[in-house]
Design a protein around this motif. Structure first.
Motif, PDB file in Angstrom:
ATOM      1  N   ARG A   1      20.222   5.734  -6.637  1.00  0.00           N
ATOM      2  CA  ARG A   1      20.880   6.266  -5.431  1.00  0.00           C
ATOM      3  C   ARG A   1      19.946   6.184  -4.224  1.00  0.00           C
ATOM      4  N   HIS A   2      18.687   6.580  -4.435  1.00  0.00           N
ATOM      5  CA  HIS A   2      17.761   6.577  -3.304  1.00  0.00           C
ATOM      6  C   HIS A   2      17.452   5.162  -2.837  1.00  0.00           C
ATOM      7  N   LEU A   3      17.292   4.251  -3.796  1.00  0.00           N
ATOM      8  CA  LEU A   3      17.054   2.856  -3.424  1.00  0.00           C
ATOM      9  C   LEU A   3      18.226   2.296  -2.628  1.00  0.00           C
TER      10      LEU A   3
ATOM     11  N   SER B   1       0.863  -1.178   0.000  1.00  0.00           N
ATOM     12  CA  SER B   1       0.000   0.000   0.000  1.00  0.00           C
ATOM     13  C   SER B   1       0.894   1.220   0.000  1.00  0.00           C
ATOM     14  N   VAL B   2       0.654   2.140  -0.931  1.00  0.00           N
ATOM     15  CA  VAL B   2       1.500   3.315  -1.077  1.00  0.00           C
ATOM     16  C   VAL B   2       0.634   4.560  -1.013  1.00  0.00           C
ATOM     17  N   ASP B   3       1.043   5.511  -0.171  1.00  0.00           N
ATOM     18  CA  ASP B   3       0.353   6.794  -0.108  1.00  0.00           C
ATOM     19  C   ASP B   3       1.160   7.836  -0.866  1.00  0.00           C
ATOM     20  N   SER B   4       0.775   9.099  -0.723  1.00  0.00           N
ATOM     21  CA  SER B   4       1.389  10.156  -1.528  1.00  0.00           C
ATOM     22  C   SER B   4       2.902  10.184  -1.374  1.00  0.00           C
ATOM     23  N   LEU B   5       3.565  10.711  -2.405  1.00  0.00           N
ATOM     24  CA  LEU B   5       5.020  10.749  -2.514  1.00  0.00           C
ATOM     25  C   LEU B   5       5.618   9.347  -2.456  1.00  0.00           C
ATOM     26  N   GLY B   6       5.209   8.536  -3.409  1.00  0.00           N
ATOM     27  CA  GLY B   6       5.746   7.187  -3.511  1.00  0.00           C
ATOM     28  C   GLY B   6       6.090   6.840  -4.946  1.00  0.00           C
TER      29      GLY B   6
ATOM     30  N   ALA C   1      14.329  14.241  -2.340  1.00  0.00           N
ATOM     31  CA  ALA C   1      14.642  13.241  -3.368  1.00  0.00           C
ATOM     32  C   ALA C   1      13.492  13.118  -4.350  1.00  0.00           C
ATOM     33  N   ALA C   2      12.261  13.132  -3.846  1.00  0.00           N
ATOM     34  CA  ALA C   2      11.091  13.048  -4.721  1.00  0.00           C
ATOM     35  C   ALA C   2      11.018  14.260  -5.640  1.00  0.00           C
ATOM     36  N   THR C   3      11.339  15.442  -5.101  1.00  0.00           N
ATOM     37  CA  THR C   3      11.314  16.665  -5.914  1.00  0.00           C
ATOM     38  C   THR C   3      12.315  16.591  -7.050  1.00  0.00           C
ATOM     39  N   GLN C   4      13.502  16.039  -6.786  1.00  0.00           N
ATOM     40  CA  GLN C   4      14.499  15.867  -7.845  1.00  0.00           C
ATOM     41  C   GLN C   4      13.966  14.978  -8.955  1.00  0.00           C
ATOM     42  N   LEU C   5      13.354  13.864  -8.575  1.00  0.00           N
ATOM     43  CA  LEU C   5      12.812  12.935  -9.569  1.00  0.00           C
ATOM     44  C   LEU C   5      11.676  13.581 -10.355  1.00  0.00           C
ATOM     45  N   GLU C   6      10.828  14.342  -9.668  1.00  0.00           N
ATOM     46  CA  GLU C   6       9.737  15.042 -10.349  1.00  0.00           C
ATOM     47  C   GLU C   6      10.289  16.067 -11.339  1.00  0.00           C
ATOM     48  N   THR C   7      11.411  16.704 -10.998  1.00  0.00           N
ATOM     49  CA  THR C   7      12.041  17.680 -11.901  1.00  0.00           C
ATOM     50  C   THR C   7      12.472  17.011 -13.193  1.00  0.00           C
ATOM     51  N   TYR C   8      13.095  15.827 -13.090  1.00  0.00           N
ATOM     52  CA  TYR C   8      13.514  15.114 -14.297  1.00  0.00           C
ATOM     53  C   TYR C   8      12.307  14.691 -15.129  1.00  0.00           C
ATOM     54  N   ILE C   9      11.229  14.289 -14.463  1.00  0.00           N
ATOM     55  CA  ILE C   9      10.008  13.924 -15.195  1.00  0.00           C
ATOM     56  C   ILE C   9       9.488  15.131 -15.965  1.00  0.00           C
ATOM     57  N   SER C  10       9.486  16.295 -15.314  1.00  0.00           N
ATOM     58  CA  SER C  10       9.018  17.517 -15.967  1.00  0.00           C
ATOM     59  C   SER C  10       9.877  17.859 -17.184  1.00  0.00           C
TER      60      SER C  10
END
Length: 282
Positions: free
Chosen positions: A208-210, A104-109, A169-178
């Motif tokens: 890296r995060h994993l 089960s995963v909530d927001s920011l996953g 870390a999530a923000t960095q990944l979201e930046t690359y997606i954008s």
């Protein structure tokens, strides 16, 4: 003779698919001892589409609601023989089935889905986020630029990452997606090279995060951080008699997740913990 990386991925994919078929077969047999129905698990490109969809650029990104909303927020069991996917959850929640495991995963996953992994998603309505899909072609190109097999683990092993309140870390990944979405939207010179480099950066930060998360002790898990934040907020606000929903929204998680974390670590519900804090002050 040693297998190369993608031969190894295909071998592991075959094992995952066999295990998935076995799991579903057992479920069918338990439902009816007199009738056995073999239900094939579809091998898609993108969900419900031909296997070679979006092959030219090697990358596809879509919002979660684009495909799941019309499906009643349910993505039924299937697998991808030549695609690696990352489900990026920004808000809402999802029940994830990866081969024989359920999460089960909530927001920011973030959820990684290697080639051949049988997967199913049950999203809560209006869940927001993205599905990033990389083909084996672009992955081969990316790996040819690496002197070490840095991405092997993330590309081979299904993983679930919950960032909790640690959003950097999530923000960095979201930046690359954008940035990748911007490149996909325009037919600019050098688009293919740019997408390959951005995809490599995306995978680098994900890996890296994993790696960092796996080396961390359980007490530094996102849920443990959420619990500490909840304790602080209760100390600051228990006299205001806020609701559990108020605390959960402030923590950017669901009330069910907050209650689950409290029961796991405190042996009581969120409401029970607040009541204990009030009694301690009396």
């Amino acid at each position: 003779m040693a297998l190369n990386f993608f031969e190894s991925c295909i071998f592991q994919s075959s094992n995952r698919i066999f295990n998935g078929f076995f799991r579903l077969s057992v479920a069918f047999m338990s439902q009816s001892s007199s009738t056995f129905r073999a239900t094939p698990i579809p091998n898609y490109g993108l969900y419900g589409e031909a296997i070679d969809a979006r092959e030219e650029l090697g990358l596809h990104i879509e919002e979660i609601h684009e495909r799941s909303r019309d499906e009643g927020w349910l993505i039924k069991p299937h697998y991808h023989g030549r695609l690696f996917q990352v489900i990026c959850l920004i808000s809402g929640s999802v029940e994830v089935h990866l081969d024989t495991k359920t999460y089960s995963v909530d927001s920011l996953g973030f959820v990684t889905v290697p080639m051949g992994t049988i997967h199913e998603f049950i999203f809560t309505p209006n869940t927001q986020g993205f599905v990033v899909t990389l083909t084996d072609t672009i992955l081969t190109t990316i790996r040819q630029t690496q002197t070490v097999s840095f991405f092997d683990d993330v590309l081979r092993t299904p993983s679930v990452i919950e960032f909790g309140l640690a959003g950097d870390a999530a923000t960095q990944l979201e930046t690359y997606i954008s940035l990748m979405r911007s490149e996909l939207a325009e037919e600019n010179a050098g688009r293919s090279a740019s997408l390959t480099m951005l995809s490599a950066l995306f995978l680098t930060h994900l890996s890296r995060h994993l790696d960092s998360e796996r080396r961390s002790h359980v007490t530094t898990s996102p849920h443990a951080r959420v619990l500490e934040q909840f304790k602080v907020k209760v100390d600051q606000n228990f006299r205001r008699h806020l609701s559990i929903k108020d605390y959960a929204e402030d923590l950017n998680i669901s009330t069910s997740t907050l209650n689950r974390v409290c029961r796991q670590h405190l042996n009581t519900s969120a409401k029970g913990f607040i009541a204990q804090r009030i009694l301690a002050e009396a």
